[in-house]
Design a protein around this motif. Structure first.
Motif, mmCIF file in Angstrom:
data_model
loop_
_atom_site.group_PDB
_atom_site.id
_atom_site.type_symbol
_atom_site.label_atom_id
_atom_site.label_comp_id
_atom_site.label_asym_id
_atom_site.label_seq_id
_atom_site.Cartn_x
_atom_site.Cartn_y
_atom_site.Cartn_z
ATOM 1 N N LYS A 191 0.999 -1.061 -0.195
ATOM 2 C CA LYS A 191 0.115 0.399 -0.162
ATOM 3 C C LYS A 191 1.009 0.816 0.052
ATOM 4 O O LYS A 191 0.582 2.108 -0.705
ATOM 5 C CB LYS A 191 -0.946 0.196 1.469
ATOM 6 C CG LYS A 191 -1.986 -0.982 1.562
ATOM 7 C CD LYS A 191 -2.870 -1.039 2.796
ATOM 8 C CE LYS A 191 -2.230 -1.122 4.078
ATOM 9 N NZ LYS A 191 -1.019 -2.642 3.930
ATOM 10 N N SER A 192 1.874 1.195 0.948
ATOM 11 C CA SER A 192 3.071 2.518 1.018
ATOM 12 C C SER A 192 3.669 2.229 -0.562
ATOM 13 O O SER A 192 4.081 3.534 -0.659
ATOM 14 C CB SER A 192 4.026 2.558 1.371
ATOM 15 O OG SER A 192 2.802 2.299 2.715
ATOM 16 N N THR A 193 4.063 1.625 -0.729
ATOM 17 C CA THR A 193 4.668 1.838 -2.458
ATOM 18 C C THR A 193 3.784 1.988 -3.647
ATOM 19 O O THR A 193 3.577 3.611 -4.272
ATOM 20 C CB THR A 193 5.761 0.334 -2.471
ATOM 21 O OG1 THR A 193 5.867 -0.612 -1.278
ATOM 22 C CG2 THR A 193 6.481 0.422 -3.809
ATOM 23 N N GLY B 245 1.976 7.237 9.471
ATOM 24 C CA GLY B 245 2.057 7.374 10.558
ATOM 25 C C GLY B 245 2.845 6.445 11.453
ATOM 26 O O GLY B 245 3.046 5.370 12.743
ATOM 27 N N GLU B 246 3.417 5.130 10.569
ATOM 28 C CA GLU B 246 3.842 4.009 10.909
ATOM 29 C C GLU B 246 5.046 3.827 10.544
ATOM 30 O O GLU B 246 6.204 3.418 11.521
ATOM 31 C CB GLU B 246 3.482 3.357 9.927
ATOM 32 C CG GLU B 246 1.661 3.442 9.438
ATOM 33 C CD GLU B 246 1.566 1.813 9.442
ATOM 34 O OE1 GLU B 246 1.561 1.128 8.497
ATOM 35 O OE2 GLU B 246 0.473 1.342 10.027
ATOM 36 N N GLU B 247 5.968 4.474 9.737
ATOM 37 C CA GLU B 247 7.355 4.750 9.123
ATOM 38 C C GLU B 247 7.774 6.149 9.794
ATOM 39 O O GLU B 247 6.793 7.574 9.622
ATOM 40 C CB GLU B 247 7.815 4.156 7.674
ATOM 41 C CG GLU B 247 7.442 2.861 8.206
ATOM 42 C CD GLU B 247 6.573 2.332 6.361
ATOM 43 O OE1 GLU B 247 7.328 1.875 5.968
ATOM 44 O OE2 GLU B 247 5.778 3.239 6.331
ATOM 45 N N ALA B 248 9.255 5.837 10.303
ATOM 46 C CA ALA B 248 10.216 7.556 10.245
ATOM 47 C C ALA B 248 10.141 7.727 8.474
ATOM 48 O O ALA B 248 10.092 7.001 7.517
ATOM 49 C CB ALA B 248 11.718 7.236 11.188
ATOM 50 N N ILE C 169 -2.943 9.710 4.179
ATOM 51 C CA ILE C 169 -2.527 9.202 5.356
ATOM 52 C C ILE C 169 -2.071 7.756 5.633
ATOM 53 O O ILE C 169 -3.385 6.960 5.312
ATOM 54 C CB ILE C 169 -4.244 9.649 6.262
ATOM 55 C CG1 ILE C 169 -4.423 11.132 5.832
ATOM 56 C CG2 ILE C 169 -3.317 9.536 7.876
ATOM 57 C CD1 ILE C 169 -3.251 12.050 6.969
ATOM 58 N N ASP C 170 -1.296 7.394 6.096
ATOM 59 C CA ASP C 170 -0.461 6.349 5.839
ATOM 60 C C ASP C 170 -0.240 5.625 7.123
ATOM 61 O O ASP C 170 0.583 6.062 8.042
ATOM 62 C CB ASP C 170 0.651 5.805 4.884
ATOM 63 C CG ASP C 170 1.085 4.220 5.006
ATOM 64 O OD1 ASP C 170 0.147 4.097 5.804
ATOM 65 O OD2 ASP C 170 2.291 4.250 4.467
ATOM 66 N N SER C 171 -1.571 5.114 8.100
ATOM 67 C CA SER C 171 -2.633 4.637 8.198
ATOM 68 C C SER C 171 -3.380 5.049 9.144
ATOM 69 O O SER C 171 -2.909 5.856 9.717
ATOM 70 C CB SER C 171 -2.306 3.167 8.358
ATOM 71 O OG SER C 171 -1.616 2.897 9.709
HETATM 72 MG MG MG Z 1 2.887 1.041 4.861
#
Ligand code: MG
Ligand code: TYD
Length: 469
Positions: free
Chosen positions: A102-104, A125-128, A172-174
């Motif tokens: 999804k992020s990709t 919000g999930e990754e730096a 907005i992830d996620s």
């Molecule tokens: Mg992701």
């Protein structure tokens, strides 16, 4: 006036309970009940009096219609799934298993739009930030003007978005990481997700920016958190695929501005997702046409024909209760086909294990696949390979009759394009092109198909060689 301030909500199915219980009465899950504040973020709250209503103007159904203004991403498969690009001022929810891509996908969409001159803000919000940058580099998106933020607080996100020029696209992830000061419960709970999503949707409607929300799915395939989120947004898309396979399907399940049966097909490579404009070639790629038990199904996904191989393995069972295992198809539907084969065609499968697989990890949901499934099953049981250049489609009813399905011409055209000269289809199919009459076998009852494949009704596992059809 004393008013109950809290309620207890199941995080799995959103059933509301008056008090805490260990097991949800709605879905039967254990330990999913969480204390929740029902008034949070809805603007109500104790002590506040609602403002007096103001009448709005009523209008007629007829009148000027404005096409929803869209921003095409230039990624054709994504635009196809969304119905022509992101609609301005709308909120989209993209669900999918963790790690599916999804992020990709969204980073690639962000980069593509940014290259076209749109202002894109990616809130992770999930990754730096460093992790998102690393992915962007891998996707060759690092040279674009996508703006990044690693933030989870709804108020901070909204304040950031309101600064400077209005963004065209906000990702907005996620949604599961969003939390608001307005709600008291912990991040990830139903209330927090709902309040966060509500705020983001409001932002989209007010500013005209497109907001794309990422949501994780639970093990039974629904977007984690409240189902109500799916009702709030304008479009819901699922990003699906098998972790063991490279391709991914973006499927639209709700779309207020476009069709809901379209799919986009991608392939995951080391440089991100690649568009697949001809999925049939992908699904038929590693085909071994000589093996018994494989039938090519001419299917449809929305307006797009897709050929996919259905594989069956029928083997004598050492167990009292034989196994039935299905991947990529409905297991209840398989039981139905097996029952019809037993009851109306004299095919005995009660002592056999049955395995059914849709090649490539693809999921078939059309009843039109019945005929291909039946052909694969009979072919495997008889030990006879089906002709390599034949496709199958048609719905089977409980009486053993084969029913016509829609889009016959399109299915045949796609099959012909990929070199399939023959087709087995329901009799009385409409819209068969005159040029295609030659290689067609029309089937009225499933028993006829069994006879065509196995030669006679009861000749399982005897000789080898090609079946007649
Ligand atoms: Mg992701
Ligand atoms: P990701 O987009 O992080 O998934 P999600 O946001 O849905 O959780 O993708 C994760 C997987 O994709 C990960 O296993 C690595 C793989 N991947 C590639 O194969 N190629 C790539 O170029 C990228 C960026 C990821």
């Amino acid at each position: 006036m004393a008013k109950a301030r809290t309620q207890f909500v199941c995080q799995n199915c959103a059933t509301v309970h008056a008090r805490w219980v260990g097991k949800c009465e709605g879905c039967g899950e254990w330990n999913t009940i969480v204390e929740d504040d029902p008034t949070a973020g809805i603007g109500g709250g104790p002590g506040r009096t609602p403002k007096k209503g103001r009448p709005v103007a009523l209008t007629a159904l007829s009148g000027e219609i404005e096409e929803a203004p869209r921003i095409p991403t230039g990624i054709a498969e994504l635009d196809r799934a969304t119905g022509g690009g992101f609609v301005r001022g709308s909120a989209l929810l993209i669900g999918g298993d963790p790690g599916i891509g999804k992020s990709t996908l969204l980073m690639q969409a962000a980069a593509a739009l940014s290259r076209l001159g749109s202002r894109v803000i990616y809130v992770s919000g999930e990754e730096a930030v460093a992790q998102v940058r690393l992915r962007a580099q891998r996707l060759h998106a690092a040279d674009t003007n996508v703006l990044l933020a690693a933030e989870t607080n709804v108020e901070d996100i909204l304040a950031t978005l309101s600064e400077g020029k209005r963004p065209d696209l906000v990702i907005i992830d996620s949604i599961q990481t969003l939390w608001s000061d307005l709600a008291e419960s912990a991040p990830g709970t139903v209330t927090q997700v709902r309040v966060g999503v509500q705020a983001m949707i409001r932002f989209a409607k007010q500013t005209g920016a497109t907001v794309v929300l990422v949501g994780h799915v639970t093990k039974d395939g629904q977007i984690a958190g409240p189902r109500v989120v799916e009702h709030m947004v304008d479009a819901v898309l699922y990003f699906e695929g098998d972790r063991g396979h490279h391709y991914r399907i973006l499927r639209t399940v709700k779309n207020r501005f476009g069709p809901t049966d379209e799919i986009g097909v991608f392939e995951m490579s080391d440089k991100g997702l690649r568009e697949v404009s001809n999925p049939s070639e992908l699904f038929l790629g590693e085909r071994n046409a000589k093996a018994p038990g494989a039938a090519v199904f001419a299917g449809m996904e929305g307006t797009r024909p897709i050929l996919v191989e259905i594989q069956a393995l029928v083997a004598p069972s050492p167990l009292g209760t034989p196994r039935r295992a299905v991947v990529g198809w409905d297991s209840a539907r398989l039981s139905m086909i097996l029952a019809v084969l037993e009851a109306h065609c004299g095919v005995r499968l009660a002592q056999h294990d049955v395995y059914l697989n849709v090649a490539g990890g693809y999921r078939v949901s059309e009843p039109a696949a019945d005929m291909a499934v039946a052909a694969a099953l009979v072919s495997s049981l008889a030990g006879l390979a089906l002709p390599a250049d034949c496709v199958y489609f048609g719905e089977i009813s409980l009486s053993g009759a084969v029913r016509p399905v829609a889009h016959t011409a399109q299915r045949l055209k796609e099959a012909e394009k990929l070199g399939f000269q023959r087709a087995v289809l329901p009799s009385a199919s409409a819209e068969i092109p005159a040029s295609r009459q030659a290689g067609l076998t029309e089937i009225e009852a499933l028993a006829d198909l069994v006879v065509k494949i196995a030669g006679s009704k009861k000749r399982p596992n005897d000789d080898s060689g090609d079946a007649t059809l």
